[in-house]
Design an enzyme around this catalytic site. Sequence first.
Site, PDB file in Angstrom:
ATOM      1  N   ASP A 280       0.869  -1.178   0.000  1.00  0.00           N
ATOM      2  CA  ASP A 280       0.000   0.000   0.000  1.00  0.00           C
ATOM      3  C   ASP A 280       0.906   1.229   0.000  1.00  0.00           C
ATOM      4  O   ASP A 280       2.107   1.146   0.295  1.00  0.00           O
ATOM      5  CB  ASP A 280      -0.938  -0.014   1.214  1.00  0.00           C
TER       6      ASP A 280
HETATM    7  C1  BGC Z   1      -5.030   3.251   0.191  1.00  0.00           C
HETATM    8  C2  BGC Z   1      -5.129   2.201  -0.899  1.00  0.00           C
HETATM    9  C3  BGC Z   1      -5.005   2.848  -2.246  1.00  0.00           C
HETATM   10  C4  BGC Z   1      -3.686   3.589  -2.314  1.00  0.00           C
HETATM   11  C5  BGC Z   1      -3.431   4.254  -3.649  1.00  0.00           C
HETATM   12  C6  BGC Z   1      -3.842   4.154   0.006  1.00  0.00           C
HETATM   13  O1  BGC Z   1      -3.989   5.273   0.815  1.00  0.00           O
HETATM   14  O2  BGC Z   1      -4.975   2.630   1.446  1.00  0.00           O
HETATM   15  O3  BGC Z   1      -6.349   1.519  -0.776  1.00  0.00           O
HETATM   16  O4  BGC Z   1      -5.107   1.888  -3.259  1.00  0.00           O
HETATM   17  O5  BGC Z   1      -3.692   4.588  -1.310  1.00  0.00           O
HETATM   18  O6  BGC Z   1      -4.181   5.384  -3.801  1.00  0.00           O
END
Ligand code: BGC
Length: 758
Positions: free
Chosen positions: A290
């Site tokens: 993530d």
């Molecule tokens: C989130 C993810 C997301 C990623 C990219 C993170 O803050 O937890 O779910 O895919 O950002 O935007």
Amino acid sequence: MTRTTLRGLTLALLIGASAPALTANAALAQAPTAAPSARPWLDAKLDADKRADLAVAAMTNDEKFTVIFGYFGADMKPKYTRHPDSLDASAGYVAGVPRLGIPGQWQTDAGVGVATQGARQDLRARTALPAGIATAATWNPELAQQGGAMIGKEARDSGFNVQLAGGVNLVREPRNGRNFEYGGEDPWLAGVMVAAQIRGIQSNKIISTIKHYALNAQETGRFVVSSNIGETAARTSDLLAFQFAIEQSDPHSVMCAYNRVNGTYACENDWLLNTVLKKDWGYKGYVMSDWGADHSSAKAANAGLDQESAGDAFDKQPFFAAPLKADLAAGRVSQARIDDMARRVLRALFASGAVDHPVPTPTSHDLPAATLAAHAKITQADAEEAIVLLKNDGDLLPLAKTAKTIAVIGAHADVGVLSGGGSSQVYPAGGRAVKGLEPATWPGPVIYYPSSPLKALQARYPNAKVVYDDGTDPARAAKLAAESELALVFADQWTTESVDAETLNLPKNQDATIDAVASANKKTVVVLITGGPVVMPWLDKVGAVVEAWYPGTAGGEAIARVLTGEVDASGRLPVTFPKSVADLPRPKLDGVGKAEGELFDVNYDIEGAAVGYKWYDLKKIEPLFPFGHGLSYGKFAYSGLTANAAGDKVTVSFDVKNVGARAGKDVPQVYVSPKAGGWEAPKRLAGFKKVSLAPGATQRVTLTVDPRLLATWDETARGWSIAAGQYDIALGSSSRSLVATAPVTLTSAKLPVSPNAR
Ligand code: BGC
């Protein structure tokens, strides 16, 4: 609000960032042209494993490092600048290897559609499905797959070949700000529904993730919290949801989560990544972190992380760049592991079809109006089946056709419907229905989609007075209700990534408005637009309640169609609605009041695998509305239940008959309990089927039960174990309305951890 930030800088700074670049994919997205003999991995007749082997063998180490390192895709000046080859205002980008015909990876959020990030938020108008929890509430995997196929097509048409979808974290904490992105509280329901969506997305020859692996159950302290839980409980709850979904959809990527699990960050957790995912489940795709979830180079790589996301932006260092190269030189990570990391990424690109069918280079940020119009029908169908009729005294719903005066109150129902916030935010065609709301920047903005329930109702009552009041003054709203035949109160709750709800009560004094309206008019219908469960102190006073969740970009129309009975109310709760936070495993949310960055633990062994309805069954606590609950306008009767066991295979059959006067849809549910006990809770959902029946029609339904739902995890044998004895197979319309039971006798059996175990 309890808040943790990632894109923690104020996005107000960002307005006016750079002009759109529409040519990003051009250089790398060209269909591979060289003869297969020169680049044999481009031979589409070979399988993905072989192709990945051949390609990795031809790669230099620098090229291997290229495909395992991601960049951020949005300008958030002064802190972040997007990679020039990324698509503007997107989640991320990983460079390709043009020399070998390997395309780049253009990444977009998320589960309800193609999201947009950063300063240029309104640049990409797309279709938003209802929230993930809403799609789970349809209990209709075909609809989930159709919705996934639709948003995957919008992703492909927008130039993206990686969609960061597939949220399958179980609802352990009803105040979790991201529950709306997930598939509810049960491993089987969530697994089946999220798998269907992933299959739909990947049918567009792009990669979908499944996320956030694992036990990412609250936003409070999400970067530091440790989700502590024993192996058996984890394997029979949250991990089982991932296992089911992965087996049924083969997502080409898994996104590891922000949080720690039993003290170790999820993205450097050898047990989660190497042991459970790759060895036990035989997972062949790649693990991406993530955004900001990678904390190391060799440690994470050796633990099973294959690709660092947005490593230029969110992690403390670009770990999978120079630091990992240094680790390789010093022998802290092996060449074989670097090869495996690159290979897994390439395998996903080959297996998904992203190499053979490169995503187009978009020439405009807009999609054709005809596409959006066709897609509106798909999101509307999903929203209609997601709406759950929780209460309907005296058949107040469907709304009387003869009504001459209808009050519509609250929640900006005159102009639109609310959506959930954070990185998954999709921006709608037609602009925002309500301007100037706070927070305007991360984790906002707060967005109402321009699909007005009021207008949709007015269109259905051309000769009636359908009048709106904004609901902010309970006395004024009550006066309008008293003067009307029917009162519809819309009440909503904005939830978002990075923040948990403080309570389960509706915010902004809406409970008082509902109470005042219901006191003024018995024929009060409450329409809830929330990301998950709320408590209802006014429940006894109102005639009817529907839960519409965040219903997506055609939500207003869908709500009107259900309220007026043009379609049946056929959603069922994928999550328990408790009476009070006092009934939760953790009445107080852990981590509230901690200094940012201070490590803390959440003890998930309190409930263990008894998540959601299992907790309420185990503790004999009466919920406000049970898991699986939802009324129909039609009437259904169940009969002829039979259950047969052959080895570890249990087959259940029964008849569902529409005994009412109108066509409708029902969701018969099968629960299983061991007579001798010994499970985490008295019963588990073992199967369900959405049926659509004309009046008088009967359908015989046959379901087979996944044997792991009959088993317990055996830590010593590292597999599943079915205990010999009698089990009750119960059939009902919710977890608390079981109408028939059939016994089966099982012999003891041992099952491997997964059919794909290595
Ligand atoms: C989130 C993810 C997301 C990623 C990219 C993170 O803050 O937890 O779910 O895919 O950002 O935007």
